[in-house]
Design a protein around this motif. Structure first.
Motif, PDB file in Angstrom:
ATOM      1  N   CYS A  56       3.956   5.062   1.836  1.00 52.08           N
ATOM      2  CA  CYS A  56       3.003   5.728   2.731  1.00 52.08           C
ATOM      3  C   CYS A  56       2.853   7.205   2.409  1.00 52.08           C
ATOM      4  O   CYS A  56       2.051   7.901   3.043  1.00 52.08           O
ATOM      5  CB  CYS A  56       3.460   5.571   4.179  1.00 52.08           C
ATOM      6  SG  CYS A  56       3.790   3.866   4.625  1.00 52.08           S
ATOM      7  N   ASP A  57       3.644   7.689   1.460  1.00 47.49           N
ATOM      8  CA  ASP A  57       3.555   9.087   1.044  1.00 47.49           C
ATOM      9  C   ASP A  57       3.687  10.032   2.234  1.00 47.49           C
ATOM     10  O   ASP A  57       2.965  11.024   2.355  1.00 47.49           O
ATOM     11  CB  ASP A  57       2.237   9.332   0.304  1.00 47.49           C
ATOM     12  CG  ASP A  57       2.353  10.495  -0.676  1.00 47.49           C
ATOM     13  OD1 ASP A  57       3.493  10.901  -0.963  1.00 47.49           O
ATOM     14  OD2 ASP A  57       1.313  10.983  -1.143  1.00 47.49           O
ATOM     15  N   ASN A  58       4.620   9.675   3.140  1.00 46.32           N
ATOM     16  CA  ASN A  58       4.891  10.485   4.329  1.00 46.32           C
ATOM     17  C   ASN A  58       3.678  10.615   5.261  1.00 46.32           C
ATOM     18  O   ASN A  58       3.560  11.586   6.009  1.00 46.32           O
ATOM     19  CB  ASN A  58       5.391  11.882   3.936  1.00 46.32           C
ATOM     20  CG  ASN A  58       6.773  11.831   3.310  1.00 46.32           C
ATOM     21  OD1 ASN A  58       7.620  11.049   3.742  1.00 46.32           O
ATOM     22  ND2 ASN A  58       6.996  12.639   2.287  1.00 46.32           N
ATOM     23  N   ASN A  59       2.798   9.642   5.192  1.00 45.50           N
ATOM     24  CA  ASN A  59       1.617   9.632   6.055  1.00 45.50           C
ATOM     25  C   ASN A  59       1.847   8.591   7.154  1.00 45.50           C
ATOM     26  O   ASN A  59       1.902   7.396   6.890  1.00 45.50           O
ATOM     27  CB  ASN A  59       0.372   9.281   5.227  1.00 45.50           C
ATOM     28  CG  ASN A  59      -0.904   9.402   6.035  1.00 45.50           C
ATOM     29  OD1 ASN A  59      -1.023   8.828   7.112  1.00 45.50           O
ATOM     30  ND2 ASN A  59      -1.864  10.143   5.492  1.00 45.50           N
ATOM     31  N   MET A  60       1.988   9.053   8.402  1.00 40.33           N
ATOM     32  CA  MET A  60       2.319   8.155   9.498  1.00 40.33           C
ATOM     33  C   MET A  60       1.220   7.134   9.755  1.00 40.33           C
ATOM     34  O   MET A  60       1.491   5.983  10.115  1.00 40.33           O
ATOM     35  CB  MET A  60       2.596   8.960  10.768  1.00 40.33           C
ATOM     36  CG  MET A  60       3.114   8.112  11.932  1.00 40.33           C
ATOM     37  SD  MET A  60       4.640   7.199  11.522  1.00 40.33           S
ATOM     38  CE  MET A  60       5.796   8.560  11.333  1.00 40.33           C
ATOM     39  N   THR A  61      -0.023   7.524   9.559  1.00 38.85           N
ATOM     40  CA  THR A  61      -1.128   6.580   9.759  1.00 38.85           C
ATOM     41  C   THR A  61      -1.025   5.428   8.765  1.00 38.85           C
ATOM     42  O   THR A  61      -1.177   4.252   9.126  1.00 38.85           O
ATOM     43  CB  THR A  61      -2.481   7.295   9.590  1.00 38.85           C
ATOM     44  OG1 THR A  61      -2.582   8.349  10.552  1.00 38.85           O
ATOM     45  CG2 THR A  61      -3.634   6.318   9.783  1.00 38.85           C
ATOM     46  N   ALA A  62      -0.745   5.770   7.512  1.00 38.26           N
ATOM     47  CA  ALA A  62      -0.590   4.736   6.487  1.00 38.26           C
ATOM     48  C   ALA A  62       0.625   3.865   6.790  1.00 38.26           C
ATOM     49  O   ALA A  62       0.612   2.648   6.567  1.00 38.26           O
ATOM     50  CB  ALA A  62      -0.457   5.383   5.113  1.00 38.26           C
ATOM     51  N   PHE A  63       1.674   4.482   7.316  1.00 38.40           N
ATOM     52  CA  PHE A  63       2.873   3.725   7.663  1.00 38.40           C
ATOM     53  C   PHE A  63       2.563   2.677   8.735  1.00 38.40           C
ATOM     54  O   PHE A  63       2.937   1.511   8.620  1.00 38.40           O
ATOM     55  CB  PHE A  63       3.965   4.679   8.157  1.00 38.40           C
ATOM     56  CG  PHE A  63       5.213   3.979   8.641  1.00 38.40           C
ATOM     57  CD1 PHE A  63       6.085   3.380   7.746  1.00 38.40           C
ATOM     58  CD2 PHE A  63       5.504   3.919   9.992  1.00 38.40           C
ATOM     59  CE1 PHE A  63       7.223   2.738   8.187  1.00 38.40           C
ATOM     60  CE2 PHE A  63       6.641   3.275  10.441  1.00 38.40           C
ATOM     61  CZ  PHE A  63       7.507   2.687   9.542  1.00 38.40           C
ATOM     62  N   LYS A  64       1.851   3.089   9.781  1.00 40.11           N
ATOM     63  CA  LYS A  64       1.500   2.153  10.852  1.00 40.11           C
ATOM     64  C   LYS A  64       0.622   1.023  10.318  1.00 40.11           C
ATOM     65  O   LYS A  64       0.765  -0.136  10.722  1.00 40.11           O
ATOM     66  CB  LYS A  64       0.788   2.900  11.980  1.00 40.11           C
ATOM     67  CG  LYS A  64       1.690   3.860  12.744  1.00 40.11           C
ATOM     68  CD  LYS A  64       0.916   4.573  13.845  1.00 40.11           C
ATOM     69  CE  LYS A  64       1.830   5.508  14.628  1.00 40.11           C
ATOM     70  NZ  LYS A  64       1.102   6.230  15.710  1.00 40.11           N
ATOM     71  N   ARG A  65      -0.260   1.358   9.385  1.00 41.69           N
ATOM     72  CA  ARG A  65      -1.133   0.337   8.808  1.00 41.69           C
ATOM     73  C   ARG A  65      -0.313  -0.697   8.031  1.00 41.69           C
ATOM     74  O   ARG A  65      -0.565  -1.902   8.114  1.00 41.69           O
ATOM     75  CB  ARG A  65      -2.171   0.996   7.900  1.00 41.69           C
ATOM     76  CG  ARG A  65      -3.184   0.006   7.319  1.00 41.69           C
ATOM     77  CD  ARG A  65      -4.351   0.714   6.655  1.00 41.69           C
ATOM     78  NE  ARG A  65      -3.909   1.603   5.588  1.00 41.69           N
ATOM     79  CZ  ARG A  65      -3.967   2.935   5.656  1.00 41.69           C
ATOM     80  NH1 ARG A  65      -4.427   3.537   6.741  1.00 41.69           N
ATOM     81  NH2 ARG A  65      -3.556   3.679   4.641  1.00 41.69           N
TER      82      ARG A  65
END
Length: 250
Positions: A56-65
């Motif tokens: 997710c490259d430290n991107n919380m939105t990508a993590f949730k996805r």
């Protein structure tokens, strides 16, 4: 920590790569069992050139996805993870915490048994073992020795083996291992570490197997032993062996 951007070290694991799926929806339910998810990520990354199952490259939105995608998929593509451990890693990466094995369960998996570590642990407990158990261990050690680093063999294994020379009945089981170590030693290492321990053993006549083992490995002794020591210790042992009426030497 930045929300996006490349890793400083190639495929290093970012914070969100190892975060628990539960931390996005019900952080209060994160338990010790749930933390095994991170172990699954680590194992996956080791066998896939440092890449996590999803980055997710430290991107919380990508993590949730990614968490949402995991919840919809019943299995995870495991890439180069060895087949014998894939099912365990898949369970570790499960979106459902209760499906993940705990650390104790993972430690029981044969895939994680380290022969070298187990051998050294057993060596450290030899003083507690009876002679039958010791003899069986020394027979098996001959096959395991090649899997141990030379430094470990010389510093940890060899001293323990040489201690057993004081028990004459145990020498036939120990001596083959010591001579195997000698094969991989330099002449200097042999003279410094092994030859001093062998000199008293050269004089032993009982059990007769001790002499037989020396005669079978005479090529190693002659190649590694200085000429003066061959004259003073090896040749007298050979002469005594030739005088022995034991049928095994005929």
């Amino acid at each position: 920590m930045p929300a996006s951007g490349s890793h400083a070290s190639g495929h290093g694991l970012s914070l969100t790569s190892t975060m628990l799926p539960q931390s996005t929806s019900c952080p209060d339910h994160v338990t010790c069992l749930a933390t095994c998810f991170s172990l699954g990520v680590l194992i996956y990354s080791i066998y896939n050139k440092g890449r996590p199952p999803f980055d997710c490259d430290n991107n919380m939105t990508a993590f949730k996805r990614n968490v949402e995608q995991m919840s919809r998929n019943s299995s995870t593509t495991l890439g180069s993870v060895p087949k014998e451990v894939q099912e365990h890693v898949r369970n570790l990466l499960s979106i459902t915490a209760t499906l993940r094995p705990d650390v104790h369960m993972m430690s029981k998996i044969s895939f994680f048994e380290n022969v070298a570590a187990m051998t050294l642990q057993y060596l450290d407990s030899l003083v507690q073992r009876d002679e039958m158990t010791k003899s069986q261990f020394f027979r098996g050690l001959y096959k395991v020795m090649s899997k141990l680093p030379k430094r470990v063999v010389i510093q940890r294994v060899l001293p323990q083996l040489c201690l057993e020379f004081s028990n004459h009945q145990m020498i036939p089981f120990v001596l083959p291992n010591v001579l195997l170590i000698a094969e991989d030693c330099t002449s200097q290492e042999f003279c410094d570490l092994i030859l001093p321990e062998l000199k008293p053993v050269f004089k032993i006549r009982d059990p007769i197997q001790v002499v037989i083992i020396f005669l079978q490995k005479m090529d190693i002794l002659l190649a590694k032993t200085p000429k003066d020591d061959v004259r003073d210790h090896v040749l007298p042992m050979v002469c005594k062996a030739l005088e022995t009426p034991a049928e095994q030497l005929q």
